[in-house]
Write an enzyme that holds these catalytic residues in place. Structure first.
Site, mmCIF file in Angstrom:
data_model
loop_
_atom_site.group_PDB
_atom_site.id
_atom_site.type_symbol
_atom_site.label_atom_id
_atom_site.label_comp_id
_atom_site.label_asym_id
_atom_site.label_seq_id
_atom_site.Cartn_x
_atom_site.Cartn_y
_atom_site.Cartn_z
ATOM 1 N N ALA A 15 6.678 -2.869 5.579
ATOM 2 C CA ALA A 15 6.509 -4.182 4.952
ATOM 3 C C ALA A 15 5.238 -4.197 4.106
ATOM 4 O O ALA A 15 4.202 -3.670 4.511
ATOM 5 C CB ALA A 15 6.443 -5.268 6.023
ATOM 6 N N CYS A 16 5.360 -4.816 2.930
ATOM 7 C CA CYS A 16 4.208 -4.900 2.046
ATOM 8 C C CYS A 16 4.164 -6.278 1.402
ATOM 9 O O CYS A 16 5.040 -7.103 1.620
ATOM 10 C CB CYS A 16 4.274 -3.810 0.990
ATOM 11 S SG CYS A 16 5.572 -4.118 -0.211
ATOM 12 N N ASP A 17 3.167 -6.473 0.567
ATOM 13 C CA ASP A 17 3.009 -7.766 -0.089
ATOM 14 C C ASP A 17 3.606 -7.768 -1.484
ATOM 15 O O ASP A 17 4.384 -8.633 -1.835
ATOM 16 C CB ASP A 17 1.529 -8.129 -0.155
ATOM 17 C CG ASP A 17 1.297 -9.617 -0.251
ATOM 18 O OD1 ASP A 17 2.207 -10.390 0.060
ATOM 19 O OD2 ASP A 17 0.184 -10.013 -0.627
ATOM 20 N N GLY A 19 5.308 -4.963 -3.019
ATOM 21 C CA GLY A 19 6.555 -4.209 -3.138
ATOM 22 C C GLY A 19 6.520 -3.052 -4.103
ATOM 23 O O GLY A 19 7.547 -2.620 -4.584
ATOM 24 N N VAL A 46 6.848 -8.533 3.067
ATOM 25 C CA VAL A 46 6.501 -9.020 4.405
ATOM 26 C C VAL A 46 7.176 -10.363 4.716
ATOM 27 O O VAL A 46 7.517 -10.625 5.866
ATOM 28 C CB VAL A 46 4.963 -9.080 4.588
ATOM 29 C CG1 VAL A 46 4.344 -10.206 3.792
ATOM 30 C CG2 VAL A 46 4.576 -9.168 6.050
#
Length: 102
Positions: A15-17, A19, A46
């Protein structure tokens, strides 16, 4: 502390902020490392982590947000995109069917 039983992990989410970039590279690396284990590795913002995830790895600064989205799923925070000990621990637990605390 959450516990992960590596033998039960079928879906791992990175998960990331934003992408882009490093997290996509990490997801690709984990796909290769976990291919023989039958684990699906996906990349996700996320805010949109799938509810069927078995474990989530995310930057330490995003861990609380991830826990808010999937409160019943173990979230593994990391500092480094490559070679982080927390991610290495999870990968080894999955590959060896071991239990690990995160």
């Amino acid at each position: 502390m959450a516990t992960i039983d590596g033998s039960n992990v079928k879906k791992l989410i990175v998960a990331c902020d934003a992408g882009m970039g490093s997290s996509v590279m990490l997801a690709s690396t984990l796909k290769k490392q976990l291919a023989k284990s039958g684990v699906t590795v996906e990349h996700s913002p996320v805010a949109h982590i799938p509810s069927d995830a078995d474990v989530v790895v995310t930057q330490a600064s995003l861990a609380e947000r991830a826990r808010g989205v999937v409160p019943d799923v173990p979230v593994v925070p990391f500092q480094l995109f490559l070679g982080d000990p927390a991610i290495t621990k999870v990968v080894k637990a999955i590959q060896n069917g071991e239990t690990v605390e995160v």
